[in-house]
Design a protein around this motif. Sequence first.
Motif, PDB file in Angstrom:
ATOM      1  N   ASP A   1       0.705  -1.152  -0.059  1.00  0.00           N
ATOM      2  CA  ASP A   1      -0.248   0.018   0.020  1.00  0.00           C
ATOM      3  C   ASP A   1       0.861   1.236   0.008  1.00  0.00           C
ATOM      4  O   ASP A   1       1.058   1.823   1.032  1.00  0.00           O
ATOM      5  CB  ASP A   1      -1.076   0.052   1.253  1.00  0.00           C
ATOM      6  N   LYS A   2       1.268   1.646  -1.237  1.00  0.00           N
ATOM      7  CA  LYS A   2       2.084   2.563  -1.384  1.00  0.00           C
ATOM      8  C   LYS A   2       1.552   4.034  -0.947  1.00  0.00           C
ATOM      9  O   LYS A   2       2.368   4.705  -0.081  1.00  0.00           O
ATOM     10  CB  LYS A   2       2.623   2.695  -2.903  1.00  0.00           C
ATOM     11  N   GLY A   3       0.506   4.404  -1.042  1.00  0.00           N
ATOM     12  CA  GLY A   3      -0.192   5.402  -0.598  1.00  0.00           C
ATOM     13  C   GLY A   3      -0.343   5.741   0.761  1.00  0.00           C
ATOM     14  O   GLY A   3       0.043   6.671   1.388  1.00  0.00           O
ATOM     15  N   LEU A   4      -0.615   4.835   1.493  1.00  0.00           N
ATOM     16  CA  LEU A   4      -0.735   4.975   2.933  1.00  0.00           C
ATOM     17  C   LEU A   4       0.543   4.824   3.429  1.00  0.00           C
ATOM     18  O   LEU A   4       0.893   5.810   4.431  1.00  0.00           O
ATOM     19  CB  LEU A   4      -1.453   3.285   3.517  1.00  0.00           C
ATOM     20  N   SER A   5       1.661   4.372   2.990  1.00  0.00           N
ATOM     21  CA  SER A   5       2.820   4.350   3.419  1.00  0.00           C
ATOM     22  C   SER A   5       3.456   5.836   3.259  1.00  0.00           C
ATOM     23  O   SER A   5       4.139   6.521   4.194  1.00  0.00           O
ATOM     24  CB  SER A   5       4.012   3.522   2.635  1.00  0.00           C
ATOM     25  N   ILE A   6       3.059   6.333   2.236  1.00  0.00           N
ATOM     26  CA  ILE A   6       3.761   7.810   2.091  1.00  0.00           C
ATOM     27  C   ILE A   6       2.807   8.840   3.078  1.00  0.00           C
ATOM     28  O   ILE A   6       3.700   9.443   4.041  1.00  0.00           O
ATOM     29  CB  ILE A   6       3.190   8.471   0.841  1.00  0.00           C
ATOM     30  N   LYS A   7       1.574   8.378   3.197  1.00  0.00           N
ATOM     31  CA  LYS A   7       0.829   9.203   4.187  1.00  0.00           C
ATOM     32  C   LYS A   7       1.467   9.111   5.818  1.00  0.00           C
ATOM     33  O   LYS A   7       1.338  10.042   6.253  1.00  0.00           O
ATOM     34  CB  LYS A   7      -0.654   8.837   4.229  1.00  0.00           C
ATOM     35  N   LEU A   8       1.669   7.887   5.906  1.00  0.00           N
ATOM     36  CA  LEU A   8       2.202   7.648   7.280  1.00  0.00           C
ATOM     37  C   LEU A   8       3.423   8.325   7.403  1.00  0.00           C
ATOM     38  O   LEU A   8       3.670   8.883   8.650  1.00  0.00           O
ATOM     39  CB  LEU A   8       2.079   6.317   7.723  1.00  0.00           C
TER      40      LEU A   8
END
Lengths: 204, 543, 95
Positions: free
Chosen positions: A86-93
Amino acid sequence: MENTISHIVHRDDEASKMGMWIFIFTELLLFGGLFLVYAVFRAKYSEDFHIAAMELNAFVGTANTVILLISSMTVAMAITAIQKGDKGLSIKLLAVTLLLATFFMINKYFEWSGKIHHGLYPGSEVMLGLNRGQLLFFGLYYATTGLHALHVFIGMAILAVMLFRIKSGKITQDNFVHLENGGLYWHLVDLIWIFLFPLLYLIT
Amino acid sequence: MSGLTQEHAQPSYLDQQGKYKGLLGWIFSTDHKRIALLYLYTIVVFFLVAVVFGLLMRIELFFPGQDIMSPQTYNAMFTVHGVIMIFIIVIPGLSAVFGNFFLPILIGAKDVAFPRLNLLSWWIFLFGAILAVLSQFAGSGAPDTGWTFYVPYSAESDSNVVIALTAAFVLGFSSILTGLNFIVTIHRMRAPGMTWFRMPLFPWSLYATAWIQVLATPIVGITLLMVIAERTLHIGFFDPALGGDPILFQHLFWIYSHPAVYVMILPAMGVVTEIFPTFSQKPVFGYTAIAISSLAIAGVGYFVWGHHMFTSGMSYSARWFFSFLTFIVAVPSAIKVFNWLSTMYKGSIDLKPPLLYAISFIFLFMIGGLTGLVLGSLATNVQVHDTAFVVAHFHYIIFGGMGFGFFAGMHYWFPKMYGRMYNIKLANIAWGILFTGFNFLYFPQFVIGMQGMPRRYFDYLPQFQVGHFISSIGAFILVTGIILMIYNLIRSAHKGEVAPANPWRGSTLEWQISSPPPLENFDEIPVITGKPYQYNTDDLGNE
Amino acid sequence: MEKEHKHHISSYFAHGTVLVTLLVLTVITVVVAGLKLGPLSVFVALIIASIKGTTVLTYFMHLKYDKPIYRIMVFGVFLLFALIIGITFIDYVFR
């Protein structure tokens, strides 16, 4: 000669991780030197340390502890996210982590500038007027939190680089060792704070 | 070990290749062998600078009274001599040069684990080395605190202490990165079949050394930073004027600087451990004991720092504790000496220059070690503390140990590194001069030290004249030997006759590849099937 | 150079649990500091900090799921540091 391994350019994640851990050991012992000095002076001047520590705002210290603990969790979660793809979530975190780190630094800034405003900084008239143990306490306070803040900065820089590397696709679901290593560094920053907090803010 | 002698399938690492040409091809190379030579050349240059400082000090001490320099210049001389020798030459020396060159080859790898980090640590090293020399000339005068930077003087001296402290900090960083690299290399890069106890013993000693580098250097790093903070920001730690405790500085300084002695000597022990079996054509005696004693020295050596502080006012309990541990740490060193001697016993001894240096290593190391016990015992320490006796002792350990270990390694591996052989006769003569000069230079200092000659004094009473005079004569003999040795090696690197792959009939992996080694060391990674040093008479004809 | 891709993936819930544990311990250490235990308080504070530190090392820093060699190394480093402090105090306590 048949029984040999052909050499392709190969990636050894385990080696990278081991290298990072050893680097973390050196960081721990770097702070270790300061902790040793602290231990000796605290044993020698426990009364003065107690009085001096009253000057510190335990609430700000606690708030910063909570901030760092949460940021540690978000980094750990960012690694889980990338492992699950989950690339997007990782960036958000990671972005949340950086935001929390910024809060930490803002708190630190107000804490320090408050002290400096009262003339309480190394080499000042006020400080040299204090008795020996208190003088040493504030010296250690500035040295340890200063060095720690420097590490927060370095950690933020590392995590920012990781964030862009996820964006650009260099860190992926099956190549995330650099993010793991960045995470390890951030946890180190947290780990040191876990010990600094009671030793500086909670002396009774 | 599988007996594979490889064809010249790849060009040698010395030949031009890669994207940069000429000098750039060296200073931006990530090949461990080229980086090793970069270190070697840097170290030799700085070594010669520090030798000149040492020689100037000896000339000053030829006769009582002021001869060629002022007391302040003398203070600067011994400080910068110490800083350069310790931080630039003996601490990195063996591991950065021979460790970089031979560790990957000895364990059957193509390079270290982090080649770019390896290059970075050379750059950091160069930067630190330049800073150290700069401190001698720039700004407000050369530092005059001694290489130990004892507070309060280092907090108050007007000289360039901050630059020298920064230099030591930067050099420490380079040392840490090398250590980190080696630990990971040994854990991760060993060839298939090379278990821990099939590793040659030089990698073992590098492993122990690397752990000390990694775990002790940060302590001195923070200590130096604290002194810098004390001088620039007036934060009190050690300076009594700011409320600090000067003895605490000594604790922190020696927590690093005593283990650092083992960073210097352990790789030297590793080098001679490679040499004895080769020139005796016998398996090393007590492989496991040597491997484990390296770790034991590293472990126990970490906890004996207080024996530098017996007269500092440290508590009595601490003094006997440190004295006791100091005697304990002598045990694993002695085990190694017995192992080396037993390796030679009934061997087919071939007295070539590497073995000459290795044997003189034992001799000088023994003198240094035994006088170390004189210093380690509380009562005698008070008598000889801070006298020329101490100077003689640590030069026997550091120069006689690490220095001769380095020369031994240089003469042992030279044909492998350059693919050419040096003039053996000339090397023997240079060794003789070096060894004689060394003892003339340092032995009299034991005597005058016992009689009460303090260290770091630029003048002395007439009663010490004879000792100082002999010592200064010895300095000239020693320097002659060094020049002759370096001349021989430099000349042979260009014009020496071409060396075979295995001139000494060695059995470890570096002798199974061509001289000089190909760029990637091995065409194919070897598979290891047995212990190292398996010599027997019908296995020798593969050169 | 064997394949080593048996990566353990910690769940989001596990991370959350660890955080809650750490926050509870933080509250405890603040409360205990207010109890005025005198000389004991520094030991209590250090014990709680050690528990927190171990938690971070074990779960966030993943030691629990890594090879044993890392646990050995980390233990060794902390033991070394403890010994350094202890031995230094042989001087300061008996001065």
